[in-house]
Motif scaffolding. Sequence first.
Motif, PDB file in Angstrom:
ATOM      1  N   ALA A 100     -16.081  26.845 -96.193  1.00  0.00           N
ATOM      2  CA  ALA A 100     -17.060  26.607 -97.252  1.00  0.00           C
ATOM      3  C   ALA A 100     -16.375  26.407 -98.600  1.00  0.00           C
ATOM      4  O   ALA A 100     -16.754  25.521 -99.376  1.00  0.00           O
ATOM      5  CB  ALA A 100     -18.051  27.757 -97.330  1.00  0.00           C
ATOM      6  N   ALA A 104     -16.517  22.898-100.696  1.00  0.00           N
ATOM      7  CA  ALA A 104     -17.014  22.843-102.071  1.00  0.00           C
ATOM      8  C   ALA A 104     -15.949  22.317-103.028  1.00  0.00           C
ATOM      9  O   ALA A 104     -16.253  21.567-103.961  1.00  0.00           O
ATOM     10  CB  ALA A 104     -17.483  24.225-102.511  1.00  0.00           C
ATOM     11  N   THR A 105     -14.704  22.696-102.785  1.00  0.00           N
ATOM     12  CA  THR A 105     -13.612  22.207-103.628  1.00  0.00           C
ATOM     13  C   THR A 105     -13.401  20.707-103.432  1.00  0.00           C
ATOM     14  O   THR A 105     -13.187  19.971-104.398  1.00  0.00           O
ATOM     15  CB  THR A 105     -12.314  22.965-103.329  1.00  0.00           C
ATOM     16  N   SER A 108     -15.901  18.675-105.366  1.00  0.00           N
ATOM     17  CA  SER A 108     -16.020  18.859-106.817  1.00  0.00           C
ATOM     18  C   SER A 108     -15.902  17.569-107.636  1.00  0.00           C
ATOM     19  O   SER A 108     -16.638  17.432-108.618  1.00  0.00           O
ATOM     20  CB  SER A 108     -15.037  19.913-107.304  1.00  0.00           C
ATOM     21  N   ALA A 111     -19.247  15.954-107.052  1.00  0.00           N
ATOM     22  CA  ALA A 111     -20.298  16.821-107.572  1.00  0.00           C
ATOM     23  C   ALA A 111     -20.301  16.831-109.092  1.00  0.00           C
ATOM     24  O   ALA A 111     -21.366  16.973-109.717  1.00  0.00           O
ATOM     25  CB  ALA A 111     -20.135  18.225-107.023  1.00  0.00           C
ATOM     26  N   TYR A 146     -25.014  19.068-109.552  1.00  0.00           N
ATOM     27  CA  TYR A 146     -23.793  19.556-108.903  1.00  0.00           C
ATOM     28  C   TYR A 146     -24.112  20.127-107.523  1.00  0.00           C
ATOM     29  O   TYR A 146     -23.426  19.841-106.541  1.00  0.00           O
ATOM     30  CB  TYR A 146     -23.123  20.625-109.774  1.00  0.00           C
ATOM     31  N   ALA A 147     -25.169  20.934-107.459  1.00  0.00           N
ATOM     32  CA  ALA A 147     -25.514  21.603-106.195  1.00  0.00           C
ATOM     33  C   ALA A 147     -25.939  20.624-105.113  1.00  0.00           C
ATOM     34  O   ALA A 147     -25.616  20.829-103.938  1.00  0.00           O
ATOM     35  CB  ALA A 147     -26.622  22.615-106.436  1.00  0.00           C
ATOM     36  N   ALA A 150     -22.512  19.471-103.839  1.00  0.00           N
ATOM     37  CA  ALA A 150     -21.557  20.484-103.371  1.00  0.00           C
ATOM     38  C   ALA A 150     -22.072  21.285-102.177  1.00  0.00           C
ATOM     39  O   ALA A 150     -21.290  21.635-101.289  1.00  0.00           O
ATOM     40  CB  ALA A 150     -21.197  21.427-104.515  1.00  0.00           C
ATOM     41  N   VAL A 151     -23.352  21.589-102.136  1.00  0.00           N
ATOM     42  CA  VAL A 151     -23.890  22.437-101.064  1.00  0.00           C
ATOM     43  C   VAL A 151     -23.730  21.798 -99.675  1.00  0.00           C
ATOM     44  O   VAL A 151     -23.291  22.472 -98.738  1.00  0.00           O
ATOM     45  CB  VAL A 151     -25.349  22.839-101.362  1.00  0.00           C
ATOM     46  N   ALA A 154     -20.119  22.150 -98.730  1.00  0.00           N
ATOM     47  CA  ALA A 154     -19.792  23.541 -98.415  1.00  0.00           C
ATOM     48  C   ALA A 154     -20.339  23.926 -97.040  1.00  0.00           C
ATOM     49  O   ALA A 154     -19.666  24.606 -96.255  1.00  0.00           O
ATOM     50  CB  ALA A 154     -20.341  24.476 -99.481  1.00  0.00           C
TER      51      ALA A 154
END
Length: 186
Positions: A100, A104-105, A108, A111, A146-147, A150-151, A154
């Motif tokens: 995860a 997410a990284t 980025s 995102a 962003y979410a 990214a979600v 992740a």
Amino acid sequence: MAVVSALPLSLTLLGAGPALAEEPPAVVQPADAIPDSGIRIGTVQLEQPFFLTAEQTQQINTTSANAEAVLAQALEAAGVDHPRATHVAKTVIGDAAIGAAVGATAASPIASAGAVVGVVSGLVAGLPFAPIGLVVVPVVGAALGYAFVAVPFAALGAGVGAAVGAADGFISPPAASTPVEAVQNS
């Protein structure tokens, strides 16, 4: 919603039926002691970050230990022996957390572009509610932008990490039994 709909299928595939009312299932306790000043998620151990309180750290550790115990219990219900089930549960939870974070990284840069779009959308949407709308709505838009990117990354990373952890847990030998595990198995 997808997890809930897949649950009966996964229980069928694992061969775990519903628990009988006469005998409640045995609760699997984690064998490792969780450090007071650290965070343990499966096989991952970290020092407590400065921005988390001791109570928040304990909540994270408790949630992780409960997830491990539930997964180990499900594996034992499917016929996996206790040391192997505990080992697989630790590696799945730890590798899912790592996956995860990696997902997410990796998301980025994309995102961040989503956050910029969210700020612009928030400025436009917040204009009628000026002046407070020009402060609050762009921040909310940036977080949502962003979410939204990214979600999913992740979640994908967590899924890949969990699959790798399951494979690693079943292939690698479980750790030697500690005295606490020996007492619990008796």
